[in-house]
Structures are given as C-alpha cells and as structure tokens.
Design an enzyme around this catalytic site. Structure first.
Site, PDB file in Angstrom:
ATOM      1  N   ASP A  31      -0.091  -7.151   2.507  1.00  0.00           N
ATOM      2  CA  ASP A  31      -0.280  -5.793   3.032  1.00  0.00           C
ATOM      3  C   ASP A  31       1.082  -5.193   3.321  1.00  0.00           C
ATOM      4  O   ASP A  31       1.985  -5.916   3.743  1.00  0.00           O
ATOM      5  CB  ASP A  31      -1.113  -5.872   4.336  1.00  0.00           C
ATOM      6  CG  ASP A  31      -1.874  -4.590   4.621  1.00  0.00           C
ATOM      7  OD1 ASP A  31      -1.217  -3.546   4.755  1.00  0.00           O
ATOM      8  OD2 ASP A  31      -3.118  -4.639   4.714  1.00  0.00           O
ATOM      9  N   VAL A  57       1.983  -3.667  -3.131  1.00  0.00           N
ATOM     10  CA  VAL A  57       1.419  -4.274  -4.349  1.00  0.00           C
ATOM     11  C   VAL A  57       1.571  -3.396  -5.590  1.00  0.00           C
ATOM     12  O   VAL A  57       1.080  -3.753  -6.658  1.00  0.00           O
ATOM     13  CB  VAL A  57      -0.069  -4.669  -4.168  1.00  0.00           C
ATOM     14  CG1 VAL A  57      -0.206  -5.747  -3.119  1.00  0.00           C
ATOM     15  CG2 VAL A  57      -0.943  -3.465  -3.847  1.00  0.00           C
ATOM     16  N   SER A  75      -5.547   0.041  -0.093  1.00  0.00           N
ATOM     17  CA  SER A  75      -5.590   1.495  -0.357  1.00  0.00           C
ATOM     18  C   SER A  75      -5.876   2.225   0.940  1.00  0.00           C
ATOM     19  O   SER A  75      -6.666   1.755   1.760  1.00  0.00           O
ATOM     20  CB  SER A  75      -6.712   1.861  -1.342  1.00  0.00           C
ATOM     21  OG  SER A  75      -6.760   3.280  -1.513  1.00  0.00           O
ATOM     22  N   LYS A  91      -0.850   5.515  -6.579  1.00  0.00           N
ATOM     23  CA  LYS A  91      -0.108   4.355  -7.091  1.00  0.00           C
ATOM     24  C   LYS A  91      -0.812   3.033  -6.772  1.00  0.00           C
ATOM     25  O   LYS A  91      -0.879   2.149  -7.611  1.00  0.00           O
ATOM     26  CB  LYS A  91       1.314   4.344  -6.520  1.00  0.00           C
ATOM     27  CG  LYS A  91       2.209   5.375  -7.218  1.00  0.00           C
ATOM     28  CD  LYS A  91       3.553   5.522  -6.547  1.00  0.00           C
ATOM     29  CE  LYS A  91       4.458   4.353  -6.852  1.00  0.00           C
ATOM     30  NZ  LYS A  91       5.807   4.569  -6.245  1.00  0.00           N
ATOM     31  N   ALA A 114     -11.960  -3.360  -5.003  1.00  0.00           N
ATOM     32  CA  ALA A 114     -12.706  -2.575  -4.022  1.00  0.00           C
ATOM     33  C   ALA A 114     -12.771  -1.146  -4.550  1.00  0.00           C
ATOM     34  O   ALA A 114     -11.829  -0.373  -4.410  1.00  0.00           O
ATOM     35  CB  ALA A 114     -11.994  -2.609  -2.672  1.00  0.00           C
ATOM     36  N   TYR A 145      -7.666   9.950  -4.671  1.00  0.00           N
ATOM     37  CA  TYR A 145      -8.369   8.697  -4.340  1.00  0.00           C
ATOM     38  C   TYR A 145      -9.410   8.409  -5.418  1.00  0.00           C
ATOM     39  O   TYR A 145      -9.454   7.320  -5.986  1.00  0.00           O
ATOM     40  CB  TYR A 145      -9.031   8.851  -2.974  1.00  0.00           C
ATOM     41  CG  TYR A 145      -9.747   7.621  -2.463  1.00  0.00           C
ATOM     42  CD1 TYR A 145      -9.028   6.494  -2.066  1.00  0.00           C
ATOM     43  CD2 TYR A 145     -11.135   7.602  -2.350  1.00  0.00           C
ATOM     44  CE1 TYR A 145      -9.686   5.374  -1.572  1.00  0.00           C
ATOM     45  CE2 TYR A 145     -11.794   6.486  -1.857  1.00  0.00           C
ATOM     46  CZ  TYR A 145     -11.075   5.377  -1.468  1.00  0.00           C
ATOM     47  OH  TYR A 145     -11.715   4.272  -0.978  1.00  0.00           O
ATOM     48  N   TYR A 159      -9.538  -5.293 -18.793  1.00  0.00           N
ATOM     49  CA  TYR A 159      -9.101  -6.693 -18.670  1.00  0.00           C
ATOM     50  C   TYR A 159     -10.277  -7.638 -18.904  1.00  0.00           C
ATOM     51  O   TYR A 159     -10.125  -8.705 -19.497  1.00  0.00           O
ATOM     52  CB  TYR A 159      -8.465  -6.959 -17.293  1.00  0.00           C
ATOM     53  CG  TYR A 159      -6.968  -6.761 -17.293  1.00  0.00           C
ATOM     54  CD1 TYR A 159      -6.411  -5.501 -17.493  1.00  0.00           C
ATOM     55  CD2 TYR A 159      -6.102  -7.835 -17.113  1.00  0.00           C
ATOM     56  CE1 TYR A 159      -5.042  -5.311 -17.502  1.00  0.00           C
ATOM     57  CE2 TYR A 159      -4.729  -7.660 -17.126  1.00  0.00           C
ATOM     58  CZ  TYR A 159      -4.200  -6.403 -17.321  1.00  0.00           C
ATOM     59  OH  TYR A 159      -2.838  -6.224 -17.327  1.00  0.00           O
ATOM     60  N   THR A 175     -18.554   2.759   5.462  1.00  0.00           N
ATOM     61  CA  THR A 175     -18.673   1.545   6.280  1.00  0.00           C
ATOM     62  C   THR A 175     -17.987   1.783   7.623  1.00  0.00           C
ATOM     63  O   THR A 175     -17.021   2.542   7.694  1.00  0.00           O
ATOM     64  CB  THR A 175     -17.999   0.369   5.542  1.00  0.00           C
ATOM     65  OG1 THR A 175     -18.587   0.268   4.241  1.00  0.00           O
ATOM     66  CG2 THR A 175     -18.195  -0.944   6.277  1.00  0.00           C
ATOM     67  N   ARG A 186     -12.022   9.522  10.119  1.00  0.00           N
ATOM     68  CA  ARG A 186     -13.366   9.587   9.532  1.00  0.00           C
ATOM     69  C   ARG A 186     -14.397   9.869  10.619  1.00  0.00           C
ATOM     70  O   ARG A 186     -14.107   9.836  11.820  1.00  0.00           O
ATOM     71  CB  ARG A 186     -13.674   8.283   8.785  1.00  0.00           C
ATOM     72  CG  ARG A 186     -13.017   8.286   7.423  1.00  0.00           C
ATOM     73  CD  ARG A 186     -13.237   7.020   6.664  1.00  0.00           C
ATOM     74  NE  ARG A 186     -12.397   5.946   7.148  1.00  0.00           N
ATOM     75  CZ  ARG A 186     -12.277   4.765   6.554  1.00  0.00           C
ATOM     76  NH1 ARG A 186     -12.951   4.512   5.460  1.00  0.00           N
ATOM     77  NH2 ARG A 186     -11.486   3.832   7.048  1.00  0.00           N
TER      78      ARG A 186
END
Ligand code: UDP
Length: 312
Positions: A31, A57, A75, A91, A114, A145, A159, A175, A186
C-alpha cells in the site's frame, strides 16, 4: 497460501487481510497509504503471517519468493477521493493492474481484480447482472474510476485468454462497515458522522436515487469464496437490499437517535440513479449471499464511528 494484497491497508483490503490471516494464510500487504492507513493494520505488525510493503503499485513490483494469489485492491474508491486525485486513480486501475497481472503471471499465481458496480455506470437496467455492458460516461468526472476499472477487467480477461492465467473479476457494490474514514465522503460515513454530531444530514439531489449496501463481513466472505472458486468471469458481490438515499438518511437518523435535520444538496455529476446487484450467479456458483441486514450492519458500524469521532 501466500497472498499479496495491494491496497491491503485500506478499508476493504485490511478486512480481507484479517480474514485471510484467520484462515491460516500468509499475507503481504502492499500500500502507498494514499487513502489507506497504517491504523487499519496496526494490530498485525509482529504477526509472522503478515508483512507490509509501502509501495506504489503503478511502478514495477518485485516480491521475492513464492506467491499463490495476487489480489489487486489498491485504488481510491470514494467519489470524493477519485475526483481529487483523478490521475493516480486512472494509473492504479490501468498501470497498477498491468503490473500486478505481470507479477501474478511470473509467480503462476491466481489473480483477482477488485472491480466495481461502477462498470455499469448510470445503469439503464435494474438490477444489474454480469451480462449488462453498462452506461458509462467516459469523459465525465467519474470516468476516471469507471474506465480505469473497465480497462482493468479487459486487461485481466486478456491475460486469462492469452496467457491462460486463472483470474477472478469481482464486481463490488456499495460496502460499508468499521474502518471507513470519517472524511471518506461516501453516504454512510457522512450520514453517520453528521447524525452523531447533530449536524445536518446532507442528502444529494432529491434523495430518490437508490443504492444497495453490503456489510463488509458479508462481502469478505463472498470474496474468499470467489477466490477459491474456478470462476474466471465477472461476478457481482453485493447486497440486493435496495434503498433510496432519503430512506437511508432517515434510517441512520433513527438508529443514532439523532435530532439532525435532513437537508438537500446538489447531486454530483453523473451520479447513478439506481444501483442494485443481481446476485443470481454468486448464489448459484458460490453458494454465497449476504446475511447481515442494513439495520444490523448499521448497528455494528455506528459504534465504530462514535469512537473514531471521539478520538479525532
Ligand atoms: N450521497 C448523499 N449525501 C452524501 C454523500 C453521498 O446523498 O453526503 C449520495 C450520492 O449522491 C449517491 C449515494 O449517496 O447518490 C451514494 O454515494 P457514495 O459516495 O456513497 O457512493 P457511490 O455509490 O456514488 O459510488
């Protein structure tokens, strides 16, 4: 298993990390702490089943040794965050997915992305099943997004098809639960903190838009079942209990026993009017469905926000 979870210090990532460790697996949490936080994983430092790497990452990833599963959860996920940092959001969904897929291929690991109900955009069918292609505005503010996640799904399938890699595409619907940030932006963090403080509860638009909210423990169980399955196609994981935002504000207000007023604020651009998962596939193939009702889930979440507010 030895598992790498990107975004492992985030809200969802840290709950998955806890669950995996309880099941006996080893977790490397990666992270860069942009929206994640060390507090979410503090209790795991010193645990021999856990390690932490602070890394972005979107750059080349090197992890020594064996890895059985790569879970790409890094993300920003709140609209407020991804509107603030649109380019890192694009990215991490695109370059970050490419890098984590590359790592999974090298390690002969299962790859899980995810993904999100946002791939359906402002949907023209309700509920949404996995066959629906969606209604996304690519150049609108949420496009950063939505399109990053759509690209991530396309890359993952490429892949799978080209390199014959085992992949899991998880479409996560709204969630909530403990470890969401107070200022996440949110609906649930806003409504609950506003209700506790007695400040106005901000409903955007006229409050007639709908969402379907899944308690985090239900979601994590579903994720684990999907990981252990052999489903290479997208699977919706969410709670089909659909509610308007006005009803949600009223429910939160009454559970908190708050005197807050409910006030209307402008609706964000391209805010989806409806959202509800069709979970027929998950029910049939994973034998999974949510068990926690909205009221039960909120009753578990409100004390977390009370404590976090006191400590803030
Ligand atoms: N929303 C709201 N008040 C708030 C925050 C959000 O009415 O203080 C609305 C938002 O416009 C959307 C819904 O709640 O219709 C869910 O928004 P959220 O940001 O939680 O996630 P989204 O589902 O849009 O990704």
């Amino acid at each position: 298993m030895k598992v790498l979870i990107t975004g492992g210090a985030g809200f969802l990532g840290s709950h998955i990390t806890d669950y995996m460790i309880k099941q006996g697996h080893h977790v490397t949490c990666m992270d860069n702490l942009v929206t994640g936080s060390k507090e979410n994983i503090q209790h795991l430092f010193g645990n021999p089943q856990f390690s932490f790497v602070n890394q972005d990452v979107t750059n080349f990833i090197h992890v020594p040794g064996k890895i059985d599963a790569v879970l790409h959860f890094a993300s920003p996920a709140s609209p407020v965050d991804y509107l603030k940092i649109p380019i890192p959001t694009l990215k991490v969904g695109s370059l970050g997915t490419h890098k984590t897929l590359g790592l999974a291929k090298e390690k002969k690991a299962i790859f899980m992305i995810a993904s999100t109900s946002e791939v359906y955009g402002d949907p023209l069918i309700n509920p949404q099943n996995e066959k629906y292609w969606g209604n996304v505005n690519p150049v609108g503010p949420r496009g950063v997004y939505d399109e990053a996640k759509r690209f991530a799904e396309a890359m993952t399938m490429a892949y799978h098809r080209y390199h014959k890699m085992p992949v899991r595409i998880l479409r996560i619907f709204n969630t909530y639960g403990p470890r969401m940030r107070l200022k996440d932006g949110r609906a649930i963090p806003n409504f609950v903190t506003q209700a506790i403080k007695g400040s106005p509860i901000t409903v955007y638009g006229d409050g007639s838009q709908t969402r379907s909210l899944c308690y985090v423990d239900d979601l994590v169980r579903g994720i684990y079942k999907l990981l252990l399955s052999n489903m290479n196609e997208p699977v919706n994981i969410g709670n089909p209990e659909e509610i308007t935002l006005m009803e949600l504000a009223e429910t939160v207000k009454s559970l908190v026993k708050s005197k807050s007023k409910i006030v209307l604020k402008p609706l964000p651009v391209d805010d989806p009017k409806v959202r509800c998962p069709d979970i027929t596939l998950a029910k049939k193939s994973l034998k999974w469905e949510p068990q926690v009702s909205l009221k039960e889930g909120l009753a578990k979440t409100i004390p977390y926000f009370r404590k976090a507010l006191k400590e803030s």
